[in-house]
Motif scaffolding. Structure first.
Motif, PDB file in Angstrom:
ATOM      1  N   VAL A  41       0.868  -1.169   0.000  1.00 58.09           N
ATOM      2  CA  VAL A  41       0.000   0.000   0.000  1.00 58.09           C
ATOM      3  C   VAL A  41       0.908   1.223   0.000  1.00 58.09           C
ATOM      4  O   VAL A  41       1.693   1.431   0.927  1.00 58.09           O
ATOM      5  N   HIS A  42       0.823   2.025  -1.060  1.00 56.85           N
ATOM      6  CA  HIS A  42       1.668   3.206  -1.169  1.00 56.85           C
ATOM      7  C   HIS A  42       1.368   4.163  -0.016  1.00 56.85           C
ATOM      8  O   HIS A  42       0.226   4.279   0.423  1.00 56.85           O
ATOM      9  N   GLU A  43       2.395   4.846   0.444  1.00 54.67           N
ATOM     10  CA  GLU A  43       2.241   5.731   1.606  1.00 54.67           C
ATOM     11  C   GLU A  43       1.272   6.882   1.368  1.00 54.67           C
ATOM     12  O   GLU A  43       0.724   7.449   2.321  1.00 54.67           O
ATOM     13  N   SER A  44       0.991   7.253   0.115  1.00 55.37           N
ATOM     14  CA  SER A  44       0.047   8.339  -0.148  1.00 55.37           C
ATOM     15  C   SER A  44      -1.396   7.843  -0.309  1.00 55.37           C
ATOM     16  O   SER A  44      -2.312   8.653  -0.427  1.00 55.37           O
ATOM     17  N   ALA A  45      -1.611   6.535  -0.302  1.00 50.58           N
ATOM     18  CA  ALA A  45      -2.972   5.985  -0.402  1.00 50.58           C
ATOM     19  C   ALA A  45      -3.717   6.235   0.904  1.00 50.58           C
ATOM     20  O   ALA A  45      -3.118   6.269   1.976  1.00 50.58           O
ATOM     21  N   ARG A  46      -5.026   6.383   0.809  1.00 56.70           N
ATOM     22  CA  ARG A  46      -5.870   6.608   1.985  1.00 56.70           C
ATOM     23  C   ARG A  46      -6.945   5.535   2.024  1.00 56.70           C
ATOM     24  O   ARG A  46      -7.693   5.355   1.062  1.00 56.70           O
ATOM     25  N   LEU A  47      -7.030   4.834   3.158  1.00 54.93           N
ATOM     26  CA  LEU A  47      -8.008   3.768   3.337  1.00 54.93           C
ATOM     27  C   LEU A  47      -8.875   4.113   4.533  1.00 54.93           C
ATOM     28  O   LEU A  47      -8.359   4.380   5.614  1.00 54.93           O
ATOM     29  N   TYR A  48     -10.201   4.090   4.342  1.00 50.93           N
ATOM     30  CA  TYR A  48     -11.130   4.462   5.408  1.00 50.93           C
ATOM     31  C   TYR A  48     -12.201   3.390   5.573  1.00 50.93           C
ATOM     32  O   TYR A  48     -12.738   2.893   4.594  1.00 50.93           O
ATOM     33  N   GLY A  49     -12.514   3.060   6.803  1.00 47.08           N
ATOM     34  CA  GLY A  49     -13.552   2.076   7.086  1.00 47.08           C
ATOM     35  C   GLY A  49     -12.978   0.681   7.201  1.00 47.08           C
ATOM     36  O   GLY A  49     -11.782   0.483   7.401  1.00 47.08           O
ATOM     37  N   ARG A  50     -13.845  -0.314   7.056  1.00 47.65           N
ATOM     38  CA  ARG A  50     -13.435  -1.714   7.162  1.00 47.65           C
ATOM     39  C   ARG A  50     -12.902  -2.169   5.808  1.00 47.65           C
ATOM     40  O   ARG A  50     -13.656  -2.568   4.930  1.00 47.65           O
ATOM     41  N   VAL A  51     -11.577  -2.098   5.657  1.00 53.87           N
ATOM     42  CA  VAL A  51     -10.920  -2.410   4.390  1.00 53.87           C
ATOM     43  C   VAL A  51      -9.951  -3.565   4.608  1.00 53.87           C
ATOM     44  O   VAL A  51      -9.161  -3.552   5.556  1.00 53.87           O
ATOM     45  N   THR A  52     -10.002  -4.548   3.706  1.00 54.60           N
ATOM     46  CA  THR A  52      -9.066  -5.660   3.709  1.00 54.60           C
ATOM     47  C   THR A  52      -8.331  -5.661   2.385  1.00 54.60           C
ATOM     48  O   THR A  52      -8.955  -5.689   1.328  1.00 54.60           O
ATOM     49  N   ILE A  53      -6.993  -5.613   2.450  1.00 50.55           N
ATOM     50  CA  ILE A  53      -6.147  -5.690   1.265  1.00 50.55           C
ATOM     51  C   ILE A  53      -5.517  -7.072   1.288  1.00 50.55           C
ATOM     52  O   ILE A  53      -4.742  -7.394   2.183  1.00 50.55           O
ATOM     53  N   GLY A  54      -5.862  -7.898   0.300  1.00 49.67           N
ATOM     54  CA  GLY A  54      -5.440  -9.287   0.272  1.00 49.67           C
ATOM     55  C   GLY A  54      -4.061  -9.506  -0.332  1.00 49.67           C
ATOM     56  O   GLY A  54      -3.339  -8.562  -0.673  1.00 49.67           O
ATOM     57  N   ALA A  55      -3.710 -10.753  -0.478  1.00 51.20           N
ATOM     58  CA  ALA A  55      -2.391 -11.180  -0.941  1.00 51.20           C
ATOM     59  C   ALA A  55      -2.053 -10.647  -2.328  1.00 51.20           C
ATOM     60  O   ALA A  55      -2.916 -10.545  -3.196  1.00 51.20           O
ATOM     61  N   LEU A  85     -12.876   4.084   0.219  1.00 47.63           N
ATOM     62  CA  LEU A  85     -13.834   4.453   1.254  1.00 47.63           C
ATOM     63  C   LEU A  85     -14.828   3.322   1.450  1.00 47.63           C
ATOM     64  O   LEU A  85     -15.622   3.029   0.559  1.00 47.63           O
ATOM     65  N   ALA A  86     -14.795   2.702   2.606  1.00 46.57           N
ATOM     66  CA  ALA A  86     -15.754   1.642   2.927  1.00 46.57           C
ATOM     67  C   ALA A  86     -16.792   2.240   3.867  1.00 46.57           C
ATOM     68  O   ALA A  86     -16.801   1.966   5.058  1.00 46.57           O
ATOM     69  N   LEU A  87     -17.649   3.075   3.322  1.00 42.73           N
ATOM     70  CA  LEU A  87     -18.624   3.790   4.151  1.00 42.73           C
ATOM     71  C   LEU A  87     -19.919   3.010   4.330  1.00 42.73           C
ATOM     72  O   LEU A  87     -20.572   3.123   5.357  1.00 42.73           O
ATOM     73  N   GLY A  88     -20.322   2.214   3.331  1.00 45.19           N
ATOM     74  CA  GLY A  88     -21.579   1.483   3.400  1.00 45.19           C
ATOM     75  C   GLY A  88     -21.421   0.032   3.797  1.00 45.19           C
ATOM     76  O   GLY A  88     -22.399  -0.686   3.907  1.00 45.19           O
ATOM     77  N   GLY A  89     -20.195  -0.400   3.999  1.00 45.35           N
ATOM     78  CA  GLY A  89     -19.918  -1.791   4.338  1.00 45.35           C
ATOM     79  C   GLY A  89     -18.466  -2.101   4.041  1.00 45.35           C
ATOM     80  O   GLY A  89     -17.743  -1.269   3.521  1.00 45.35           O
ATOM     81  N   PRO A  90     -18.038  -3.311   4.364  1.00 38.32           N
ATOM     82  CA  PRO A  90     -16.628  -3.660   4.186  1.00 38.32           C
ATOM     83  C   PRO A  90     -16.238  -3.788   2.708  1.00 38.32           C
ATOM     84  O   PRO A  90     -17.067  -4.117   1.862  1.00 38.32           O
ATOM     85  N   ILE A  91     -14.967  -3.511   2.429  1.00 32.79           N
ATOM     86  CA  ILE A  91     -14.395  -3.687   1.101  1.00 32.79           C
ATOM     87  C   ILE A  91     -13.218  -4.641   1.235  1.00 32.79           C
ATOM     88  O   ILE A  91     -12.370  -4.461   2.108  1.00 32.79           O
ATOM     89  N   GLU A  92     -13.185  -5.667   0.379  1.00 30.32           N
ATOM     90  CA  GLU A  92     -12.082  -6.624   0.339  1.00 30.32           C
ATOM     91  C   GLU A  92     -11.490  -6.608  -1.053  1.00 30.32           C
ATOM     92  O   GLU A  92     -12.195  -6.825  -2.031  1.00 30.32           O
ATOM     93  N   ILE A  93     -10.174  -6.356  -1.154  1.00 29.04           N
ATOM     94  CA  ILE A  93      -9.486  -6.281  -2.436  1.00 29.04           C
ATOM     95  C   ILE A  93      -8.281  -7.216  -2.385  1.00 29.04           C
ATOM     96  O   ILE A  93      -7.540  -7.219  -1.417  1.00 29.04           O
ATOM     97  N   GLY A  94      -8.094  -7.995  -3.453  1.00 31.53           N
ATOM     98  CA  GLY A  94      -6.932  -8.874  -3.524  1.00 31.53           C
ATOM     99  C   GLY A  94      -7.342 -10.330  -3.519  1.00 31.53           C
ATOM    100  O   GLY A  94      -8.448 -10.686  -3.106  1.00 31.53           O
ATOM    101  N   GLY A  95      -6.442 -11.176  -3.976  1.00 29.62           N
ATOM    102  CA  GLY A  95      -6.773 -12.600  -4.063  1.00 29.62           C
ATOM    103  C   GLY A  95      -7.962 -12.789  -4.978  1.00 29.62           C
ATOM    104  O   GLY A  95      -7.939 -12.378  -6.127  1.00 29.62           O
ATOM    105  N   GLU A  96      -9.020 -13.353  -4.475  1.00 29.46           N
ATOM    106  CA  GLU A  96     -10.241 -13.567  -5.259  1.00 29.46           C
ATOM    107  C   GLU A  96     -11.242 -12.416  -5.100  1.00 29.46           C
ATOM    108  O   GLU A  96     -12.309 -12.458  -5.662  1.00 29.46           O
ATOM    109  N   LYS A  97     -10.877 -11.408  -4.313  1.00 32.20           N
ATOM    110  CA  LYS A  97     -11.785 -10.294  -4.067  1.00 32.20           C
ATOM    111  C   LYS A  97     -11.497  -9.144  -5.011  1.00 32.20           C
ATOM    112  O   LYS A  97     -10.381  -8.929  -5.415  1.00 32.20           O
TER     113      LYS A  97
END
Length: 71
Positions: A30-44, A55-67
């Protein structure tokens, strides 16, 4: 190489403490200038680019792997 995550928080506000809802896989970057808010999962083997805003304002966000993030 993993950047510092001091700017990540659980809500987009002036309070810039690390979010307990933030999960980053040890193989992700995750680059140092990126901004992550809320329930965020960054996968493999995931790369979050400079100046990205997730911005995970309405629910969780999962990115990476199969997400995939929703836009």
């Amino acid at each position: 190489m993993r950047p510092k995550v001091a700017e990540m928080s659980s809500s987009p506000s002036k309070n810039k403490r690390p979010a307990p809802e933030l999960t980053i896989d040890k193989t992700a970057y995750v680059h140092e200038s990126a901004r992550l808010y809320g329930r965020v999962t960054i996968g493999a083997n995931t790369f979050v680019h400079p100046n990205a805003v997730i911005l995970a304002l309405g629910g969780p966000i999962e990115i990476g792997g199969e997400k995939r993030g929703e836009t």
